[in-house]
Design a protein around this motif. Structure first.
Motif, PDB file in Angstrom:
ATOM      1  N   ILE A   1      -6.659   9.483   4.649  1.00  0.00           N
ATOM      2  CA  ILE A   1      -6.347   8.993   3.129  1.00  0.00           C
ATOM      3  C   ILE A   1      -7.728   9.350   2.312  1.00  0.00           C
ATOM      4  CG2 ILE A   1      -5.863   7.145   1.682  1.00  0.00           C
ATOM      5  CD1 ILE A   1      -4.413   5.832   4.057  1.00  0.00           C
ATOM      6  N   ASP A   2      -7.267   9.998   1.181  1.00  0.00           N
ATOM      7  CA  ASP A   2      -8.468  10.396   0.343  1.00  0.00           C
ATOM      8  C   ASP A   2      -9.774  11.091   1.104  1.00  0.00           C
ATOM      9  OD1 ASP A   2      -6.755   9.566  -1.987  1.00  0.00           O
ATOM     10  OD2 ASP A   2      -7.728   7.645  -1.690  1.00  0.00           O
ATOM     11  N   GLY A   3      -9.494  11.881   2.292  1.00  0.00           N
ATOM     12  CA  GLY A   3     -10.440  12.553   3.002  1.00  0.00           C
ATOM     13  C   GLY A   3     -11.111  11.439   3.974  1.00  0.00           C
ATOM     14  N   LYS A   4     -10.548  10.417   3.963  1.00  0.00           N
ATOM     15  CA  LYS A   4     -11.305   9.218   4.956  1.00  0.00           C
ATOM     16  C   LYS A   4     -10.514   9.360   6.113  1.00  0.00           C
ATOM     17  CE  LYS A   4     -13.934   7.216   1.345  1.00  0.00           C
ATOM     18  NZ  LYS A   4     -14.226   5.648   0.613  1.00  0.00           N
TER      19      LYS A   4
ATOM     20  N   LEU B   1      -5.842  -1.143   7.040  1.00  0.00           N
ATOM     21  CA  LEU B   1      -6.411   0.183   7.035  1.00  0.00           C
ATOM     22  C   LEU B   1      -7.915  -0.109   7.119  1.00  0.00           C
ATOM     23  CD1 LEU B   1      -4.288   2.462   4.728  1.00  0.00           C
ATOM     24  CD2 LEU B   1      -4.439   2.450   7.330  1.00  0.00           C
ATOM     25  N   ILE B   2      -8.539   0.482   8.174  1.00  0.00           N
ATOM     26  CA  ILE B   2      -9.891   0.411   8.431  1.00  0.00           C
ATOM     27  C   ILE B   2     -10.602   1.764   8.617  1.00  0.00           C
ATOM     28  CG2 ILE B   2     -11.831  -0.877   9.864  1.00  0.00           C
ATOM     29  CD1 ILE B   2      -9.539  -2.684  10.650  1.00  0.00           C
ATOM     30  N   GLU B   3     -11.596   2.167   7.865  1.00  0.00           N
ATOM     31  CA  GLU B   3     -12.209   3.228   8.032  1.00  0.00           C
ATOM     32  C   GLU B   3     -13.036   3.592   9.047  1.00  0.00           C
ATOM     33  OE1 GLU B   3     -15.607   6.165   5.411  1.00  0.00           O
ATOM     34  OE2 GLU B   3     -14.765   4.087   4.432  1.00  0.00           O
ATOM     35  N   GLU B   4     -13.162   4.535   9.751  1.00  0.00           N
ATOM     36  CA  GLU B   4     -13.540   4.721  11.130  1.00  0.00           C
ATOM     37  C   GLU B   4     -15.151   4.289  10.803  1.00  0.00           C
ATOM     38  OE1 GLU B   4     -13.034   8.624  12.788  1.00  0.00           O
ATOM     39  OE2 GLU B   4     -10.963   7.952  13.589  1.00  0.00           O
ATOM     40  N   GLY B   5     -15.526   3.511  11.708  1.00  0.00           N
ATOM     41  CA  GLY B   5     -17.239   3.387  11.648  1.00  0.00           C
ATOM     42  C   GLY B   5     -17.341   1.818  11.215  1.00  0.00           C
ATOM     43  N   ASN B   6     -16.305   1.342  10.708  1.00  0.00           N
ATOM     44  CA  ASN B   6     -16.354  -0.093  10.144  1.00  0.00           C
ATOM     45  C   ASN B   6     -15.965  -0.922  11.401  1.00  0.00           C
ATOM     46  OD1 ASN B   6     -16.468  -2.547   8.923  1.00  0.00           O
ATOM     47  ND2 ASN B   6     -15.034  -1.853   7.295  1.00  0.00           N
ATOM     48  N   VAL B   7     -16.988  -1.074  12.245  1.00  0.00           N
ATOM     49  CA  VAL B   7     -16.794  -1.839  13.611  1.00  0.00           C
ATOM     50  C   VAL B   7     -16.454  -3.220  13.433  1.00  0.00           C
ATOM     51  CG1 VAL B   7     -17.784  -2.371  15.926  1.00  0.00           C
ATOM     52  CG2 VAL B   7     -18.072  -0.031  14.803  1.00  0.00           C
TER      53      VAL B   7
ATOM     54  N   ARG C   1       0.790  -1.169  -0.010  1.00  0.00           N
ATOM     55  CA  ARG C   1       0.107   0.041  -0.119  1.00  0.00           C
ATOM     56  C   ARG C   1       0.810   1.224   0.059  1.00  0.00           C
ATOM     57  NH1 ARG C   1      -5.449   0.854   1.687  1.00  0.00           N
ATOM     58  NH2 ARG C   1      -5.956   3.073   0.934  1.00  0.00           N
ATOM     59  N   GLU C   2       0.741   1.911  -0.893  1.00  0.00           N
ATOM     60  CA  GLU C   2       1.693   3.377  -1.108  1.00  0.00           C
ATOM     61  C   GLU C   2       1.431   4.106   0.036  1.00  0.00           C
ATOM     62  OE1 GLU C   2       1.995   6.900  -4.287  1.00  0.00           O
ATOM     63  OE2 GLU C   2       0.891   5.314  -4.626  1.00  0.00           O
TER      64      GLU C   2
END
Length: 293
Positions: free
Chosen positions: A280-283, A255-261, A209-210
């Motif tokens: 990353i990319d606004g997330k 990497l896990i987006e916030e909210g992805n419990v 992952r870059e």
């Protein structure tokens, strides 16, 4: 149907030859015929026999001949022997890499299973990476493209991950991925199929992952009909073992987006530990990591 039947041994240092032959002794149950290149090459001509054969050699001429007739080949990188050719224009010597499907600097890790993988790569046969009690994890092949779109169409599938490209663009992307990612690294994002039915039920794998500075990242997606049945745990656990024992890589991040419990719980169950939150990319993405060594 393409199947490996003949393993030809070309020019190798005596020590490397002995190691290879010893490694192959333990896999005679596969029925492969192990022969010498010099004695067998006249009988292995273009066509059916060549397509069922792999050559292991450190000699550029032998490797070139094998590739010319459509034979799979593993090159032993033997310093100074068969690795130079005359550059007439420059009237000098230049280093060249002998033609082969894959390369090895020693025979210690080369056994029948490894040669089977080289053979499959030559003939564009997807590798089976691993099997779990309920699943087969293997490289993507284009016959699964429609099933992949069906998988991603499930309700909520792309809530926390990127959707597929439009159909034609995704098809070209996957073709390039097969030829470049799998061939260069030997790993990447794979597909998950049901062992009994062969049906595509998800994707899982590891990629560099870059945004993580090139660190290896675990990713997964299980189709809606198979969620909450332990498939993600089963498959991801097996992949982590594969990364540690087969790829011998030191660590994996995710990497896990916030909210992805749900994914955070899975990461913790698999032994990942929270490191930091990055944008990353606004997330807002929560980084987890597991270290093997």
């Amino acid at each position: 149907m393409l199947n490996l039947e003949y393993i030809l041994i070309g020019k190798l240092p005596e020590t490397e030859r002995d190691i290879l032959l010893e490694n192959l002794k333990t896999e005679r149950e596969y029925g492969w015929n192990v022969l010498e290149w010099d004695s067998a090459k006249e009988h292995i001509q273009e066509g059916a026999l060549a397509e069922k054969t792999i050559l292991v050699s450190g000699d550029a001429k032998e490797l070139s001949e094998a590739q010319r007739i459509g034979m799979a080949a593993l090159c032993y990188l033997m310093p100074g022997d068969g690795r130079t050719q005359r550059n007439e224009a420059a009237a000098g010597e230049m280093e060249v890499t002998p033609p082969a499907d894959m390369y090895a600097e020693g025979m210690e890790e080369i056994d029948g299973s490894f040669l089977q993988h080289v053979y499959e790569r030559h003939h564009h046969i997807p590798w089976i990476i691993l099997k779990t009690p309920r699943c087969i994890v293997k490289e993507f092949s284009m016959e699964y493209l429609d099933a992949l779109f069906e998988l991603y169409a499930g309700k909520g599938m792309t809530d926390y991950m990127e959707p597929l490209y439009p159909y034609e663009e995704e098809r070209e992307y996957q073709k390039a991925y097969i030829e470049q990612m799998y061939r260069f690294y030997g790993y990447g994002m794979w597909i998950v199929c049901d062992r009994n039915t062969g049906k595509l039920i998800g994707r899982a794998g590891v990629e560099h992952r870059e945004e993580l500075g090139g660190e290896l990242e675990l990713g997964y997606a299980i189709g809606v009909p198979w969620q909450r049945q332990g498939y993600a745990t089963e498959v991801c656990s097996a992949i982590l073992t594969y990364v540690k024992e087969e790829l011998m890589l030191p660590s994996v991040s995710c990497l896990i987006e916030e909210g992805n419990v749900v994914s955070e719980h899975l990461a913790q169950k698999l032994g990942f530990h929270y490191c930091e939150t990055v944008q990353i990319d606004g997330k807002q993405m929560r980084k987890y990591k597991v270290a093997f060594y």
